[in-house]
Scaffold this active site. Structure first.
Site, PDB file in Angstrom:
ATOM      1  N   ALA A  87     -67.970  -1.350  89.592  1.00 11.99           N
ATOM      2  CA  ALA A  87     -66.799  -1.841  90.311  1.00 11.99           C
ATOM      3  C   ALA A  87     -65.691  -0.795  90.280  1.00 11.99           C
ATOM      4  O   ALA A  87     -65.906   0.341  89.859  1.00 11.99           O
ATOM      5  CB  ALA A  87     -66.331  -3.161  89.702  1.00 11.99           C
ATOM      6  N   SER A  88     -64.501  -1.186  90.723  1.00 16.31           N
ATOM      7  CA  SER A  88     -63.416  -0.215  90.880  1.00 16.31           C
ATOM      8  C   SER A  88     -62.860   0.267  89.547  1.00 16.31           C
ATOM      9  O   SER A  88     -62.387   1.403  89.446  1.00 16.31           O
ATOM     10  CB  SER A  88     -62.284  -0.827  91.709  1.00 16.31           C
ATOM     11  OG  SER A  88     -61.817  -2.005  91.103  1.00 16.31           O
TER      12      SER A  88
ATOM     13  N   ALA B 197     -64.535  -0.482  86.255  1.00 13.22           N
ATOM     14  CA  ALA B 197     -65.546  -0.263  85.219  1.00 13.22           C
ATOM     15  C   ALA B 197     -66.946  -0.475  85.793  1.00 13.22           C
ATOM     16  O   ALA B 197     -67.113  -0.944  86.920  1.00 13.22           O
ATOM     17  CB  ALA B 197     -65.305  -1.215  84.049  1.00 13.22           C
TER      18      ALA B 197
ATOM     19  N   VAL C  54     -71.172  -1.635  84.381  1.00 16.31           N
ATOM     20  CA  VAL C  54     -71.880  -2.354  83.318  1.00 16.31           C
ATOM     21  C   VAL C  54     -73.277  -1.778  83.119  1.00 16.31           C
ATOM     22  O   VAL C  54     -74.002  -1.530  84.088  1.00 16.31           O
ATOM     23  CB  VAL C  54     -71.968  -3.861  83.650  1.00 16.31           C
ATOM     24  CG1 VAL C  54     -72.764  -4.593  82.570  1.00 16.31           C
ATOM     25  CG2 VAL C  54     -70.573  -4.466  83.780  1.00 16.31           C
TER      26      VAL C  54
ATOM     27  N   LYS D  94     -69.737  -2.965  79.107  1.00  9.03           N
ATOM     28  CA  LYS D  94     -68.818  -2.618  80.191  1.00  9.03           C
ATOM     29  C   LYS D  94     -68.006  -1.396  79.781  1.00  9.03           C
ATOM     30  O   LYS D  94     -67.434  -1.361  78.674  1.00  9.03           O
ATOM     31  CB  LYS D  94     -67.885  -3.798  80.475  1.00  9.03           C
ATOM     32  CG  LYS D  94     -67.024  -3.666  81.717  1.00  9.03           C
ATOM     33  CD  LYS D  94     -66.297  -4.985  81.979  1.00  9.03           C
ATOM     34  CE  LYS D  94     -65.539  -4.967  83.296  1.00  9.03           C
ATOM     35  NZ  LYS D  94     -64.895  -6.275  83.571  1.00  9.03           N
TER      36      LYS D  94
ATOM     37  N   ASP E 261     -60.847 -15.083  88.708  1.00  8.34           N
ATOM     38  CA  ASP E 261     -61.647 -14.371  89.714  1.00  8.34           C
ATOM     39  C   ASP E 261     -63.013 -15.043  89.831  1.00  8.34           C
ATOM     40  O   ASP E 261     -64.047 -14.438  89.584  1.00  8.34           O
ATOM     41  CB  ASP E 261     -61.799 -12.899  89.299  1.00  8.34           C
ATOM     42  CG  ASP E 261     -62.268 -12.014  90.449  1.00  8.34           C
ATOM     43  OD1 ASP E 261     -62.182 -12.452  91.613  1.00  8.34           O
ATOM     44  OD2 ASP E 261     -62.730 -10.891  90.185  1.00  8.34           O
TER      45      ASP E 261
END
Length: 522
Positions: free
Chosen positions: A136-137, A139, A141, A155, A290
Site C-alpha cells: 500500500a501507500s 507500508a 506486508v 507490516k 477503514d
C-alpha cells in the site's frame, strides 16, 4: 507562501498530472483555483490534457491522485469524507481509491526490520518471505514464521515515506493558506484545519506501534464476544516501523459467491457485521475507521475478522447521545427538536435561525419518512444533513465525517451481498434498545444519580473548605485586598457600590447557610 523553488517545481508537476487526467475540472467546478493560477491551470490543461468523457470528474481526480503517489492517495481517501467541500459524487468516487502501489524490494524490508528490532532477521523469524503479499501507500506486508513456527504477518513502512509525506504536507499547508487568502468564501471550510487533521492522521499511521495499540484496544472491547476477532500483536517483534501480528485466514466480506460456496448464511453474516459496527460506534465509541472489504474477512466459524488498524475513529459519549437524540427526533419527525440537537452539540452557531435550520432539515428528511429502512440510504441521509454546513455555518466534526464514510462502505457491502437486506434495517432493534437504555427515562434518572454520587464524593472536601473558611471568617473577619478596597472607594457609581455590598452579603450568607445545612443534616 511557497518556501522554495523545489516546492514550486512540485506544484507544477502536480498541475501537469492533474491536467493529463483532465482532473482540473474539479478545481474549476469547486472554484478552488484562485486568480492568475486559474489562467495558468487552463493553459496547462490545454497542453497536457487527455480528455476522457467517459469518466466523471471525481474518477479523473482519483486517477490523478493515484499517479501522484502515497501522500496524494492518502489525501484523496481522507477527502472522501468531506462531502461538504467536494460534494457527494466527488467523495463517492474518491472512496474507491485503491491504496495499492508497486512493492519495494524485500531485501530493503529485511534491512528495516533488522534496524528497528536491533538484530538479525534470523534472531526473530524462522522464515521470512521477501515477496510481499500486499503493498500500500505507507507500508507493505510479508508473511513469516516466528522461531516457534507460528505463522505471522509482518507490516513494514516504506523506505523514506516519512520524508516524502513531510515534503507534500508542506505543500498542502501552503496551498491551503493560498486558497483561504484568495477565496475568503472558502474559510468556512477551514481548509488549513483539514490539512492539520490529515497531518495528524498520517502521523499516527506512520507509527506502527499506534496501530498495534489500536488493535489491542479493539480486541479488549470485544473480550468474550466470539463474533469478532482481531490478530494478536507480537510486541517482541513490533517497533515504530515494523508491526508483527498473528496471521488470519478468511473470505473477503464482499466475496458473495465464495461465502455461499463455504456454506455461510448471508443474512447471518450481515447481522453479525451490523452488530459489530453498532457496538463499536455506540457501545464503545471506538471504531475501525477503514472498514472496506479488503480489511474485513469471514472466518470458517462465521466470525468477522478485521485487519489494518491505522485509521481509527473515536466518538465521545456526548456525541453518541447527540446521534441518539437525532434519531429520536427523526423518528418523531420533530424537526425543531432535531435542529436543537444540532445546536446543543455545538454543530450550529447559536446566532443561526433555528426555525430556518429545522425547515432545511425537513427538506432533507421528509422525503424518506414512512419508507422502509431497506428503501433508503441512512449514510446518504447523514451526509446530506452534514452537507447543510454550506448554508448554516455548521461545524463539521472529523469523527462524524469518518463515521459517515464507514457507513457508506458498510451499506455498499450489505447491498452487494444481499440486495434485499439493509444494514440499518438489521440494526434497528439494537438502535432502539440502546436509545432506551441511554436516553430513556431510566437513563436520565441514572445519570442524575451518577451526578449526585459524584457530588457526594466531593462533599467531604467541600465541608472541609467551608469549615476552614468559617473559622477564618469568625477569627479574622472578612479580609479584602487593599487594591480591592481602594478601587471600591474610588468607584463613583452608587449602583456599583450597592452591587458590591450585595455581593459581599450574599457571600457571607452563603457560607453561613452552608455550614448550618451541613451541621443540622450531619
Amino acid at each position: 507562501m511557497f518556501k522554495n523553488i523545489a516546492t514550486l517545481l512540485r506544484l507544477f508537476q502536480i498541475a501537469r498530472v492533474f491536467a493529463r487526467h483532465d482532473a482540473l475540472a474539479v478545481l474549476e467546478e469547486r472554484r478552488l483555483v484562485p486568480g492568475k493560477l486559474a489562467a495558468v491551470a487552463v493553459w496547462i490543461a490545454r497542453k497536457a490534457s487527455k480528455k476522457n468523457t467517459e469518466l466523471r470528474p471525481g474518477q479523473k481526480l482519483a486517477a490523478a491522485l493515484t499517479e501522484l503517489g502515497p501522500s496524494h492517495i492518502k489525501l484523496g481517501q481522507f477527502l472522501s469524507t468531506r462531502a461538504d467541500i467536494l460534494g457527494e459524487q466527488f467523495t463517492e468516487d474518491l472512496a474507491h481509491l485503491q491504496d495499492q502501489l508497486p512493492a519495494f524490494d524485500g531485501k530493503r524490508a529485511v534491512a528495516i526490520i533488522e534496524k528497528e528490532l536491533q538484530g538479525k532477521i534470523d534472531d526473530f523469524f524462522l522464515s521470512f518471505n521477501e515477496t510481499p503479499v500486499s503493498a500500500a501507500s505507507i507500508a507493505q506486508v510479508h508473511f513469516a514464521e516466528t522461531l516457534d513456527g507460528t505463522p505471522v504477518a509482518v507490516k513494514v513502512l516504506r523506505p523514506g515515506v516519512e520524508e516524502d509525506f513531510k515534503k507534500d504536507l508542506s505543500l498542502f499547508y501552503s496551498l491551503a493558506g493560498l486558497l483561504e487568502k484568495a477565496r475568503p468564501s472558502l474559510k468556512r471550510f477551514k481548509i488549513t484545519e483539514v490539512v492539520e487533521t490529515f497531518h495528524e492522521t498520517v502521523r499516527l499511521e506512520m507509527d506502527l506501534r499506534m496501530e498495534a495499540a489500536a488493535a489491542c484496544e479493539l480486541s479488549d472491547n470485544f473480550t468474550g464476544d466470539y463474533t469478532y476477532d482481531t490478530p494478536e500483536v507480537d510486541w517482541d517483534r513490533t517497533a515504530r516501523r515494523v508491526l508483527t501480528m498473528s496471521r488470519i485466514e478468511g473470505i473477503p466480506l464482499d466475496d458473495r459467491q465464495a461465502l455461499l460456496d463455504a456454506g455461510h448464511d448471508l443474512e447471518e453474516v450481515l447481522t453479525t457485521a451490523a452488530a459489530i459496527f453498532f457496538n463499536q460506534v455506540f457501545r464503545d465509541g471506538f471504531f475501525h475507521g477503514d472498514q472496506h472489504p479488503g480489511n474485513m474477512f469471514v472466518g470458517d466459524d462465521g466470525r468477522i475478522v478485521a485487519v489494518d488498524f491505522g485509521i481509527m475513529g473515536r466518538i465521545d459519549k456526548s456525541t453518541r447521545h447527540f446521534l441518539a437524540d437525532m434519531l429520536i427526533a427523526l423518528l418523531k419527525q420533530d424537526y425543531l427538536a432535531l435542529a436543537k440537537a444540532h445546536v446543543a452539540a455545538g454543530m450550529i452557531p447559536p446566532d443561526q435561525k433555528i426555525e430556518t435550520f429545522a425547515q432545511a432539515l425537513r427538506s432533507v428528511c421528509q422525503p424518506i419518512m414512512g419508507k422502509d429502512l431497506s428503501d433508503f440510504s441512512f449514510a446518504k441521509l447523514l451526509g446530506q444533513m452534514l452537507h447543510l454546513a454550506e448554508s448554516f455555518d455548521m461545524t463539521i466534526q472529523p469523527h462524524l465525517l469518518l463515521l459517515q464514510k464507514n457507513m457508506v462502505m458498510a451499506e455498499g457491502v450489505s447491498r452487494g451481498l444481499e440486495e434485499n437486506l439493509n444494514l440499518w434495517a438489521i440494526s434497528q432493534p439494537l438502535v432502539e434498545e440502546w436509545i432506551i437504555e441511554n436516553r430513556g427515562p431510566e437513563a436520565i434518572i441514572k445519570d442524575g444519580v451518577t451526578n449526585l454520587s459524584d457530588s457526594l464524593k466531593a462533599l467531604p472536601k467541600l465541608i472541609h473548605n467551608l469549615e476552614a473558611a468559617s473559622d477564618a471568617f469568625s477569627q479574622q473577619g472578612l479580609r479584602l485586598h487593599n487594591k480591592t478596597i481602594q478601587d471600591f472607594h474610588n468607584e463613583s457609581s452608587g449602583t456599583a457600590k450597592w452591587a458590591f455590598i450585595i455581593a459581599i452579603a450574599s457571600f457571607t450568607f452563603s457560607i453561613g447557610f452552608a455550614v448550618n445545612f451541613i451541621f443540622f443534616n450531619s
